[in-house]
Scaffold this motif. Structure first.
Motif: not given
Length: 530
Positions: A332-341
């Motif tokens: 249920g998170s509102t943000r998916l952040d995978l910067t630099d992965v």
């Protein structure tokens, strides 16, 4: 009136003052209908614990009771006499669900009586017998009970010297038992033959309900680990497997890693305290790029820091970040952040599947993730049907004109997305000009760089700059310089991954040793948590 009468029946002359007071209180609690009663030898009140006479009196009172569900008798040095009293009560009492007999001195005779009771008892779900004196004979008696008992779901024989022959008997029961869900044979003097027998039993019993199996602190070696690995290839029930400190080397580790290529149900695998080298770590790193079910991997690996190992462990760390981000999104998170992965197109596929399942995501950040046209096309397909995401950043990837065209087409169908950043991708001039000439376009081209700074170069710039962040950063990442240790910390403050590189010739000072809830790091050891 009940309490004095039962005290007389128990024979108060054989009891010290402190145990008799404990009995008086426990009998009153029983008469009052209390569901959970503790007669543990470690009482916060400073009581000294109970003896056989107290247990005999309380057990007699239990026989006709229908309210008690949990009884703690741990750490009392109780022997077989007390176990016989408890067993007699279990034959008549069917309300008790949990019985804790940890850290006593119950041996084979006591287990014989308890096993006989379990053949007729239909209520007990959990039996804890950590660190007693049960041997192979007692295990054989317990096995005969488990073959017919349909209520026990959790059984712990942790620290009992049942040996291989006792384990053979338990395995025979596992081949037919369909209700046991958790079994601990940790520190039970088991060898490879015992592990082979257990693996065969679980392989044969397709109706097994076993979810958690602990075989830590034994000596199953590579042979036992290999047979367990073979079982895992077909097993669809086991979710947690503990094999720490079992003399497992690369041969066993490689087979376990191979099993993870096909197993889709195992969530946790613990291999701390074994003799796994960089070859084993590299194999796990490769397998985990495909395995999607494992959420916790714990390994002790004897390695020396090197560029190759750095890359392998970086892969493990990246793999963890992807799994963690996807898990949060699906929760249920509102943000998916995978910067630099370094996702690549394969990783983008996993993210796309998450987008299709999510109805809560508002922000998607995949900057500098090595995503190409294929990955972009798959993301575009997912975004076409998603109705929640408001902003997407794919800046700094390897997306060309073909992938960009597919993403731009998404905006014709999806009217929820107000900003899609494609800056820093190798797009042709014609493609960039085509997008910019459309004043209504929601595509932006930020001058994205690795340090995270970006400037917007489209008509959407003002809107993007004025918009407040949708949510706060959800994961806290902290870095400690001690002993060149990199820590990744989740939102609960628990350490998920710890990689410790120490040169072979370097002395490790005591202050450089870091300890956290899952493992300790010392010497040339790498502990990895996913």
């Amino acid at each position: 009136p009940l309490v004095p009468r039962l005290r007389r029946r128990a024979g108060s002359s054989t009891m010290s003052v402190a145990p008799s007071l404990l009995l008086c209180r426990a009998l009153q609690q029983l008469a009052d209908g209390m569901e959970c009663i503790s007669l543990s030898g470690q009482q916060s009140s400073g009581a000294t614990g109970v003896d056989n006479a107290v247990v005999a009196a309380f057990a007699k009172a239990m026989e006709g009771n229908d309210s008690l569900t949990s009884l703690q008798l741990d750490r009392n040095e109780l022997g077989d006499v007390a176990a016989v009293s408890i067993a007699a009560a279990l034959q008549k009492n069917h309300s008790l669900k949990s019985l804790d007999l940890d850290f006593n001195k119950i041996g084979n005779a006591g287990m014989h009586s308890i096993a006989a009771a379990l053949k007729v008892n239909e209520g007990l779900h959990q039996l804890e017998m950590h660190n007693n004196l049960v041997g192979s004979y007692g295990a054989e008696q317990l096995s005969s009970a488990l073959r017919v008992n349909s209520s026990i779901k959790t059984l712990s024989l942790h620290g009992n010297p049942i040996g291989n022959y006792g384990c053979f008997a338990i395995a025979d029961a596992l081949s037919v038992n369909c209700t046991l869900q958790t079994l601990s044979l940790h520190s039970c003097c088991l060898g490879s033959a015992a592990a082979v027998k257990i693996a065969c039993a679980l392989e044969a019993n397709t109706g097994s309900a076993l979810r958690e199996l602990s075989l830590g602190q034994n000596s199953i070696g590579d042979v036992g680990a290999g047979r367990i690995a073979q079982m895992l290839k077909s097993n669809t029930k086991l979710q947690e497997l503990r094999l720490e400190s079992n003399i497992i080397g690369d041969i066993g580790a490689l087979q376990l890693a191979g099993a993870l290529e096909t197993n889709e149900t195992l969530n946790e695998l613990l291999l701390l305290g074994n003799s796994i080298s960089k070859e084993g770590v590299q194999r796990f790193a490769k397998v985990l790029q495909k395995n999607a079910s494992l959420t916790r991997l714990s390994i002790s690996a004897v390695v020396v820091s090197s560029p190759t190992m750095d890359e392998e462990l970086e892969d493990l760390k990246s793999n963890h970040q992807v799994r963690r981000a996807i898990e949060l999104a699906e929760q249920g998170s509102t943000r998916l952040d995978l910067t630099d992965v370094k996702l690549g197109d394969d990783g983008a596929q996993k993210v796309a599947e998450t987008i299709e399942r999510s109805s809560t995501l508002l922000s998607l950040n995949l900057e500098h993730c090595d995503i190409g046209d294929e990955g972009a096309a798959r993301l575009a397909q997912a975004l076409e049907t998603n109705a929640s995401i408001l902003e997407v950043s794919l800046a700094g990837n390897e997306i060309g004109d073909r992938g960009a065209q597919r993403l731009v087409e998404v905006l014709k169908l999806n009217h929820t997305i107000y900003d899609m950043d494609l800056g820093g991708n190798p797009l042709g001039d014609d493609m960039q000009l085509e997008v910019r000439n459309h004043t209504s376009s929601r595509v932006t081209f930020s001058n994205s760089s690795r340090d995270g700074n970006a400037t917007c170069t489209s008509t959407a710039q003002c809107h993007a700059e004025e918009t407040e962040p949708l949510i706060e950063e959800e994961e806290d990442k902290s870095v400690s310089d001690a002993a060149e240790t990199v820590l990744l910390t989740d939102e609960d403050g628990e350490t998920d991954i710890e990689n410790n590189f120490i040169d072979e010739a370097m002395e490790v000072p005591q202050e450089a040793v870091r300890v956290h809830p899952w493992c300790s790091v010392r010497g040339r050891v790498v502990e990895i948590m996913l």
